[in-house]
Design a protein around this motif. Structure first.
Motif, PDB file in Angstrom:
ATOM      1  N   GLU A  71       0.801  -1.269  -0.004  1.00 22.84           N
ATOM      2  CA  GLU A  71      -0.056   0.022   0.025  1.00 22.84           C
ATOM      3  C   GLU A  71       0.753   1.446  -0.063  1.00 22.84           C
ATOM      4  OE1 GLU A  71      -3.563  -0.050   2.271  1.00 22.84           O
ATOM      5  OE2 GLU A  71      -3.261  -2.056   2.912  1.00 22.84           O
ATOM      6  N   SER A  72       0.423   2.445   0.121  1.00 23.75           N
ATOM      7  CA  SER A  72       0.949   3.715  -0.007  1.00 23.75           C
ATOM      8  C   SER A  72       1.651   4.170   1.200  1.00 23.75           C
ATOM      9  CB  SER A  72      -0.054   4.884  -0.441  1.00 23.75           C
ATOM     10  OG  SER A  72      -0.765   5.242   0.576  1.00 23.75           O
ATOM     11  N   ARG A  78       2.624   1.779   6.998  1.00 24.60           N
ATOM     12  CA  ARG A  78       2.199   0.424   7.187  1.00 24.60           C
ATOM     13  C   ARG A  78       1.970  -0.024   8.747  1.00 24.60           C
ATOM     14  NH1 ARG A  78       3.913  -3.799   9.348  1.00 24.60           N
ATOM     15  NH2 ARG A  78       6.031  -2.791   9.829  1.00 24.60           N
ATOM     16  N   ARG A  81      -1.436   1.110   9.848  1.00 22.70           N
ATOM     17  CA  ARG A  81      -2.418   0.651   9.425  1.00 22.70           C
ATOM     18  C   ARG A  81      -2.684  -0.778   9.876  1.00 22.70           C
ATOM     19  NH1 ARG A  81      -0.925   2.882   4.169  1.00 22.70           N
ATOM     20  NH2 ARG A  81       0.689   1.184   3.731  1.00 22.70           N
ATOM     21  N   GLN A 251      -6.737   8.156   6.129  1.00 20.89           N
ATOM     22  CA  GLN A 251      -7.137   6.634   5.744  1.00 20.89           C
ATOM     23  C   GLN A 251      -7.965   6.296   6.836  1.00 20.89           C
ATOM     24  OE1 GLN A 251      -3.583   4.213   5.531  1.00 20.89           O
ATOM     25  NE2 GLN A 251      -2.319   5.741   6.907  1.00 20.89           N
TER      26      GLN A 251
END
Length: 256
Positions: A71-72, A78, A81, A251
């Motif tokens: 992912e970005s 990371r 997230r 996000q």
């Protein structure tokens, strides 16, 4: 409604001096003070290292490397997230935001203060602030609900008068002001005269909330979750204010 971010989590001078050797380069690349605090909290749970040394020793690894989950963002993104999706959200309670919230209704205030865990409120008092037409306030301001302001229907009453939602609402506010003023003239103290002020009466407050609690609030009060228009508007203003200073949180708001 006006929402202003007054303060948010920032590194202390002492901590910044400890990590400045690497942090100047990392912050230039977009890393924020909030991320440094979040990394310190998260890695403390899983690292033998001291919390005050984690960014200095691990910051380059997390903030300077591309995310390995496909992912970005960086490895820090990371990690954030992973923490968010695994619900280890106590580590996000260390990030706080203080807002000035101005011109919202007492109806919204009643809904907002149902969110208590992780929130602190200081609210303009209708007991100590006088809202008479001749007072410094110039009378009470009020918030017109969207459904009222958007209404274009009319209704003919039994008295053959034609009624319009906006006119009825404005008249109710004028009547409340007149009744408040009259009670004050009759010697009723402001703390009791306020009983005739409506839910629409506007107020101001200062609110501090941590990131975990704000995400929970947004999950419940964002548009499309059944909330009243005014509080969904507030939830969006709070989100925008936080994302402006901590872009990496966007996000999480999108996923709740």
């Amino acid at each position: 409604m006006d929402v202003k971010l007054l303060a948010h989590t920032a590194l202390s001078d002492e901590f910044y001096e400890r990590i400045s050797r690497i942090w100047d380069d990392l912050s230039y690349n977009g890393s924020t003070d909030g991320q440094a605090v979040a990394l310190s909290a998260i890695r403390t749970c899983y690292s033998p290292g001291k919390p005050s040394e984690i960014v200095a020793k691990e910051g380059a690894r997390y903030f300077g490397s591309k995310a390995t989950d496909g992912e970005s963002g960086t490895e820090a993104d990371r990690l954030f997230r992973m923490i968010f999706r695994s619900k280890h959200l106590s580590t996000l309670e260390h990030l706080t935001y203080t807002f000035a919230v101005e011109g919202v209704s007492r109806a919204l205030l009643a809904q907002l203060t149902r969110h208590r865990v992780g929130f602190s409120f200081s609210v303009q008092s209708q007991r100590y602030v006088k809202f008479g037409s001749g007072d410094k306030s110039g009378g009470f301001d009020y918030v017109t609900p969207e459904s009222v302001s958007a209404s274009d229907k009319t209704l003919m009453g039994d008295d053959l008068e034609v009624y319009d939602a906006n006119e009825l609402f404005a008249k109710a506010m004028d009547d409340a002001q007149s009744n408040y003023d009259m009670l004050r003239k009759l010697g009723v103290p402001a703390e009791d005269a306020r009983a005739v002020l409506p839910n629409a009466a506007a107020c101001n407050l200062v609110m501090t909330v941590n990131l975990r609690s704000l995400l929970d609030f947004y999950a419940k009060r964002q548009k499309g979750r059944g909330g009243q228009h005014e509080i969904t508007q507030l939830s969006e203003e709070l989100r925008k204010s936080v994302v402006a200073v901590e872009p990496w949180t966007d996000q999480f708001f999108a996923e709740v």
